[in-house]
Write a protein that holds these residues in place. Structure first.
Motif, mmCIF file in Angstrom:
data_model
loop_
_atom_site.group_PDB
_atom_site.id
_atom_site.type_symbol
_atom_site.label_atom_id
_atom_site.label_comp_id
_atom_site.label_asym_id
_atom_site.label_seq_id
_atom_site.Cartn_x
_atom_site.Cartn_y
_atom_site.Cartn_z
ATOM 1 N N ALA A 8 8.752 12.365 2.557
ATOM 2 C CA ALA A 8 8.815 11.949 3.961
ATOM 3 C C ALA A 8 8.275 10.537 4.149
ATOM 4 C CB ALA A 8 8.045 12.933 4.829
ATOM 5 N N LEU A 9 7.303 10.147 3.349
ATOM 6 C CA LEU A 9 6.708 8.813 3.465
ATOM 7 C C LEU A 9 7.735 7.713 3.292
ATOM 8 C CD1 LEU A 9 4.163 7.012 3.687
ATOM 9 C CD2 LEU A 9 3.880 7.276 1.204
ATOM 10 N N ALA A 38 0.831 -1.206 0.000
ATOM 11 C CA ALA A 38 0.000 0.000 0.000
ATOM 12 C C ALA A 38 0.866 1.256 0.000
ATOM 13 C CB ALA A 38 -0.926 -0.004 1.210
ATOM 14 N N MET A 39 1.937 1.216 0.779
ATOM 15 C CA MET A 39 2.847 2.356 0.840
ATOM 16 C C MET A 39 3.532 2.577 -0.508
ATOM 17 S SD MET A 39 5.760 2.871 3.757
ATOM 18 C CE MET A 39 4.653 2.058 4.916
ATOM 19 N N GLU A 40 3.899 1.484 -1.167
ATOM 20 C CA GLU A 40 4.553 1.613 -2.468
ATOM 21 C C GLU A 40 3.634 2.266 -3.495
ATOM 22 O OE1 GLU A 40 6.153 -2.212 -3.598
ATOM 23 O OE2 GLU A 40 8.109 -1.596 -2.790
ATOM 24 N N ARG A 41 2.359 1.931 -3.435
ATOM 25 C CA ARG A 41 1.419 2.567 -4.367
ATOM 26 C C ARG A 41 1.377 4.080 -4.131
ATOM 27 N NH1 ARG A 41 -1.365 -2.350 -3.322
ATOM 28 N NH2 ARG A 41 -2.608 -1.425 -1.639
ATOM 29 N N GLN A 42 1.362 4.470 -2.874
ATOM 30 C CA GLN A 42 1.374 5.902 -2.556
ATOM 31 C C GLN A 42 2.674 6.554 -3.015
ATOM 32 O OE1 GLN A 42 -0.007 6.916 1.539
ATOM 33 N NE2 GLN A 42 -0.330 4.716 1.747
ATOM 34 N N LEU A 43 3.785 5.887 -2.785
ATOM 35 C CA LEU A 43 5.082 6.435 -3.169
ATOM 36 C C LEU A 43 5.181 6.618 -4.682
ATOM 37 C CD1 LEU A 43 7.458 4.476 -0.762
ATOM 38 C CD2 LEU A 43 7.116 6.945 -0.787
ATOM 39 N N ALA A 90 5.454 10.201 -9.414
ATOM 40 C CA ALA A 90 4.958 10.617 -10.732
ATOM 41 C C ALA A 90 4.782 12.132 -10.839
ATOM 42 C CB ALA A 90 3.622 9.928 -11.019
ATOM 43 N N ASP A 91 4.821 12.830 -9.727
ATOM 44 C CA ASP A 91 4.638 14.285 -9.733
ATOM 45 C C ASP A 91 5.909 14.969 -10.218
ATOM 46 O OD1 ASP A 91 4.190 16.952 -9.271
ATOM 47 O OD2 ASP A 91 3.743 16.741 -7.134
ATOM 48 N N PRO A 92 5.893 15.634 -11.360
ATOM 49 C CA PRO A 92 7.116 16.255 -11.879
ATOM 50 C C PRO A 92 7.627 17.390 -10.999
ATOM 51 C CG PRO A 92 5.210 16.895 -13.185
ATOM 52 C CD PRO A 92 4.754 15.817 -12.273
ATOM 53 N N ALA A 93 6.809 17.863 -10.065
ATOM 54 C CA ALA A 93 7.258 18.933 -9.172
ATOM 55 C C ALA A 93 8.043 18.396 -7.978
ATOM 56 C CB ALA A 93 6.053 19.730 -8.681
ATOM 57 N N LEU A 94 8.010 17.072 -7.763
ATOM 58 C CA LEU A 94 8.733 16.485 -6.636
ATOM 59 C C LEU A 94 10.217 16.402 -6.984
ATOM 60 C CD1 LEU A 94 8.445 15.136 -3.806
ATOM 61 C CD2 LEU A 94 8.336 12.935 -5.015
ATOM 62 N N THR A 95 11.065 17.019 -6.160
ATOM 63 C CA THR A 95 12.497 17.050 -6.436
ATOM 64 C C THR A 95 13.333 16.514 -5.274
ATOM 65 O OG1 THR A 95 12.635 19.330 -5.638
ATOM 66 C CG2 THR A 95 12.276 19.001 -8.011
ATOM 67 N N GLU A 96 12.689 15.887 -4.303
ATOM 68 C CA GLU A 96 13.409 15.298 -3.177
ATOM 69 C C GLU A 96 12.661 14.065 -2.714
ATOM 70 O OE1 GLU A 96 11.348 18.122 0.263
ATOM 71 O OE2 GLU A 96 13.413 18.469 -0.368
ATOM 72 N N LYS A 97 13.358 13.206 -1.960
ATOM 73 C CA LYS A 97 12.677 12.011 -1.469
ATOM 74 C C LYS A 97 11.562 12.433 -0.523
ATOM 75 C CE LYS A 97 15.820 11.142 2.423
ATOM 76 N NZ LYS A 97 16.719 10.174 3.091
#
Length: 421
Positions: free
Chosen positions: A289-290, A270-275, A280-287
């Motif tokens: 917190a999840l 379930a966590m992997e699906r969220q991750l 997939a968000d192109p605005a995410l540029t860091e690991k």
């Protein structure tokens, strides 16, 4: 410097990439290759990996591919973090042993044996490809069960070393409790992978002051709560066992818990699906917190330190690794793979001398070492009788009726991954 990560599509990978980006002065990676047959996951993870490098100003190039041969060609080091059968196989490992009243877990007991049988042939095939294309490359194994997998690699003549994040996690925890830098804390870390004890906590190096008694006196309640073991037990032992020892010291209690809650595999899936949605968000540029809840804490720091020491001699001079015993623990065979402090450099790892080990721990180590020998025989050569003998030898099983039932269950649940079944 070229590094290759086999299993690069894992949701773990951004943790590793973040470490490469932050610690680029320690390990100057020019090319990082992520290889994985799962193209959809690899695309998402690879995209985030590139954004992490860009965000932190890392000049290295990140390549994603499903071509293993091309990925390992020319690599200075190959990191293995694969999971044969995925979370679905892990779900099985964690559930069917419970039917016999035995712990269901992916790295120990019957579930751990199932994972070893699935994993060893695949890892050895990968290692042969590495040897054909680049025999000087180091193979760093983070794939569980690390002790058995590393022993398979070493016995087949590969330039390999095993890595686990248990020790570095405890080092960081103890440093925080003591109010010192992590680099000031040296662990007397003794045992086998996922079967270890901290018999000393030293400040400044292998010969430094042992502050373990003070840790247990001042912070015993906190440590016991983290391990989910009774404080009086730690006081009586006078050491800090890894949290995997709870499967031995509180086996029946753990079985009762596992029968009444969702499996860890289900939680992780379930966590992997969220991750992956986050990746997939192109605005995410860091690991995100999840990811800290996914497991593998400090994996990146440990991997960078080890690779730096092996490839350039720039990592920490002493590190906890999995390698051949070679007389370090005289009650184990020389070719047993132990986990402990070692001097690490371009020529590999040399275990540091170990003070006399209490029979309370030495006996369990010897029993699990015998199991691991039999488990590797089963993984390499197959056959129901070999599986049965390994299960019968495991201290968490040990009864012929259980071993027979578990053997049948293991084969039934893993037939598609066992060439001999």
């Amino acid at each position: 410097m070229k590094l290759t990560v086999v299993g690069g599509g894992s949701t773990y990978t951004p943790e590793l990439v973040d470490g490469f980006a932050r610690l680029r002065d320690t390990l100057p990676v020019e090319e990082l290759v992520l290889v994985d047959p799962a193209a959809d996951r690899l695309e998402l993870v690879g995209g985030l990996a590139r954004r992490i490098f860009a965000q932190q100003g890392h000049p290295g190039r990140i390549v994603t591919t499903a071509d293993l041969n091309a990925a390992v060609d020319g690599a200075d080091a190959v990191l293995l973090q694969l999971r044969v059968g995925g979370q679905a196989a892990r779900e099985q490992d964690e559930t069917w042993p419970l039917e016999c009243g035995c712990v269901g877990q992916e790295t120990t007991g019957a579930g751990g044996l199932a994972k070893a049988l699935r994993t060893v042939p695949v890892v050895l095939d990968i290692a042969e490809r590495v040897r054909r294309t680049n025999p000087d490359a180091w193979i760093i194994d983070f794939t569980n069960p690390v002790g058995i997998v590393t022993r398979a690699l070493l016995q087949n003549g590969h330039k390999a070393i095993g890595l686990c994040n248990v020790a570095i996690g405890l080092q960081r925890k103890f440093a925080a409790l003591l109010g010192v830098e992590a680099s000031d804390v040296h662990l007397d870390h003794v045992g086998l992978n996922h079967l270890t004890w901290e018999t000393g906590v030293r400040l400044g190096g292998p010969e430094g002051e042992d502050v373990l008694p003070r840790l247990l006196t001042d912070h015993g309640d906190t440590i016991a709560a983290d391990l989910r073991l009774p404080r009086p037990l730690l006081t009586r032992l006078g050491v800090v066992p890894s949290y995997y020892l709870r499967y031995y010291y509180a086996h029946d209690e753990v079985v009762d818990e596992l029968r009444t809650k969702p499996s860890r595999a289900a939680e992780v899936a379930a966590m992997e699906r969220q991750l992956l949605d986050l990746y997939a968000d192109p605005a995410l540029t860091e690991k995100p917190a999840l990811l800290a809840k996914r497991g593998g804490a400090y994996y990146s720091e440990a991997a960078v330190d080890l690779a730096a020491a092996l490839l350039g001699g720039t990592g920490s001079p002493y590190q906890v690794v999995n390698t051949y015993n070679k007389g370090t623990l005289p009650f184990l065979p020389d070719d047993a793979v132990i986990e402990g402090q070692a001097a690490v450099g371009p020529k590999g790892a040399t275990p540091l001398p170990v003070r006399t080990v209490n029979p309370l721990y030495a006996g369990l180590m010897a029993g699990v070492t015998a199991y691991e020998h039999l488990a590797l025989e089963a993984a390499l050569h197959g056959g129901r009788d070999r599986v049965f003998r390994a299960l019968l030898a495991h201290p968490l099983i040990g009864q012929h009726g259980y071993a027979d039932r578990l053997t049948d269950q293991l084969i039934a649940h893993n037939r598609e991954h066992l060439a001999w079944a």
